[in-house]
Design a protein around this motif. Structure first.
Motif, mmCIF file in Angstrom:
data_model
loop_
_atom_site.group_PDB
_atom_site.id
_atom_site.type_symbol
_atom_site.label_atom_id
_atom_site.label_comp_id
_atom_site.label_asym_id
_atom_site.label_seq_id
_atom_site.Cartn_x
_atom_site.Cartn_y
_atom_site.Cartn_z
ATOM 1 N N ASN A 220 0.805 -1.219 0.000
ATOM 2 C CA ASN A 220 0.000 0.000 0.000
ATOM 3 C C ASN A 220 0.842 1.276 0.000
ATOM 4 O O ASN A 220 0.285 2.378 0.044
ATOM 5 N N LEU A 221 2.152 1.129 -0.064
ATOM 6 C CA LEU A 221 3.015 2.303 -0.008
ATOM 7 C C LEU A 221 3.019 3.110 -1.302
ATOM 8 O O LEU A 221 3.578 4.205 -1.338
ATOM 9 N N SER A 222 2.432 2.565 -2.352
ATOM 10 C CA SER A 222 2.379 3.314 -3.608
ATOM 11 C C SER A 222 1.285 4.380 -3.588
ATOM 12 O O SER A 222 1.216 5.223 -4.488
ATOM 13 N N LYS A 223 0.427 4.356 -2.569
ATOM 14 C CA LYS A 223 -0.647 5.338 -2.471
ATOM 15 C C LYS A 223 -0.081 6.725 -2.161
ATOM 16 O O LYS A 223 0.974 6.854 -1.555
ATOM 17 N N ALA A 224 -0.816 7.746 -2.592
ATOM 18 C CA ALA A 224 -0.367 9.122 -2.365
ATOM 19 C C ALA A 224 -0.186 9.403 -0.878
ATOM 20 O O ALA A 224 0.775 10.066 -0.463
ATOM 21 N N ASP A 225 -1.110 8.916 -0.075
ATOM 22 C CA ASP A 225 -1.000 9.051 1.374
ATOM 23 C C ASP A 225 -0.462 7.733 1.936
ATOM 24 O O ASP A 225 -1.168 6.732 1.986
#
Length: 301
Positions: A220-225
């Motif tokens: 999930n680290l590719s998310k903007a937040d």
């Protein structure tokens, strides 16, 4: 943290896909030995690469981008006679991170007690029901199933169980044979110590940490937040406090720390760490990896 994960328009895998076959690179280093007869090492290198990559380990046929990338590096330090070899084996494996070009290391193991028999051009055969008598395919297949086990655990809670069970069976078959590196008598960092400890109930915390770290965190680290993903990673890692008093004798925990410490440092050394107790995380890793205190953990703010 933006520089740590680069967004890619191409997805390496769907959200619930499994990568359970191998794309292996095999390297044989024979520089410590004299002599001009090097063809046997080149043949061994090719035979092992073909054996690993062409064997159907899981019964699934996958495209190359779905396979687990891994490395098997053998350093030959002794050759007794024509067919007996000894040295060390480094095993590494990665898996892609969701919606990213980044590949995270699953394992990085240095097996320093590796000896085997091999005759040039012989067929490499493995029977999981019994020890081969030569130790070469036994060790290689053991680590193949260990890789599959770690990969499975990173996608689903205890998702690698069936592969770890196969590795344990190989280890059990190899006990009381003439080759070192299997028995607990040989030390706390043997193949037997790795798989037997991994299968114990007290490793459930480590395996849960491993799954949560990858699926709820890295993927999930590719998310903007990135805040929720980083909190998931931090919360998972803090569960490792369970091992603070006995981690020195716990080979799977040692492997996790050695494999992941650079990545863990980078995650919390970049970007915002809102909602994360960096002080607790720092104290934990000063305990688990004290040699990296000045180069890593004391740099966290």
């Amino acid at each position: 943290m933006k520089k740590f994960f680069t967004i890619s328009a191409f997805l390496f895998f769907t959200q619930f896909a499994f990568s359970q076959e191998l794309l292996a690179n095999v390297m044989i280093n024979y520089q410590q030995l004299g002599g001009s007869n090097i063809q046997v090492y080149k043949t061994l290198e090719k035979n092992l690469r073909d054996f690993i990559n062409n064997t159907s380990w899981t019964g699934k046929r996958l495209q190359n981008f779905e396979k687990i990338k891994c490395n098997f590096a053998i350093v030959i330090s002794e050759r007794n006679g024509s067919n007996n070899f000894s040295g060390s084996l480094v095993v590494q494996a990665n898996r892609p991170v969701f919606n990213s070009t980044y590949e995270t290391p699953l394992i990085n193991i240095n097996d320093t007690n590796f000896s085997f028999e091999y005759a040039e051009n012989e067929n490499l055969i493995f029977n999981e029901r019994q020890f081969s008598g030569k130790n070469l395919t036994d060790v290689i297949c053991f680590y193949v199933y260990v890789i599959l086990g770690y990969d499975g655990d990173s996608f689903k809670s205890k998702g690698g169980q069936q592969w770890f069970e196969k590795a344990q069976k190989i280890s059990q078959n190899a006990q009381n044979q003439k080759y070192g590196g299997w028995s607990l008598v040989d030390g706390t960092k043997t193949r037997g110590a790795l798989i037997d400890n991994m299968m114990k109930p007290e490793q459930n915390t480590l395996r849960t940490t491993f799954y949560t770290y990858h699926r709820n965190g890295l993927d999930n680290l590719s998310k903007a937040d990135q805040s929720s993903a980083k909190r998931a990673i931090a919360d998972a890692l803090l569960q490792m406090r369970y091992y603070e008093n006995n981690f020195q004798m716990n080979y799977p925990v040692n492997i996790f720390i050695d494999t992941k410490k650079n990545e863990i440092f980078d995650i919390f050394n970049n970007g915002i760490n809102a909602g994360i107790n960096i002080s607790d995380l720092k104290n934990l890793f000063i305990t688990l990896s004290p040699k990296d205190t000045d180069s890593k953990w004391n740099k966290w703010k």
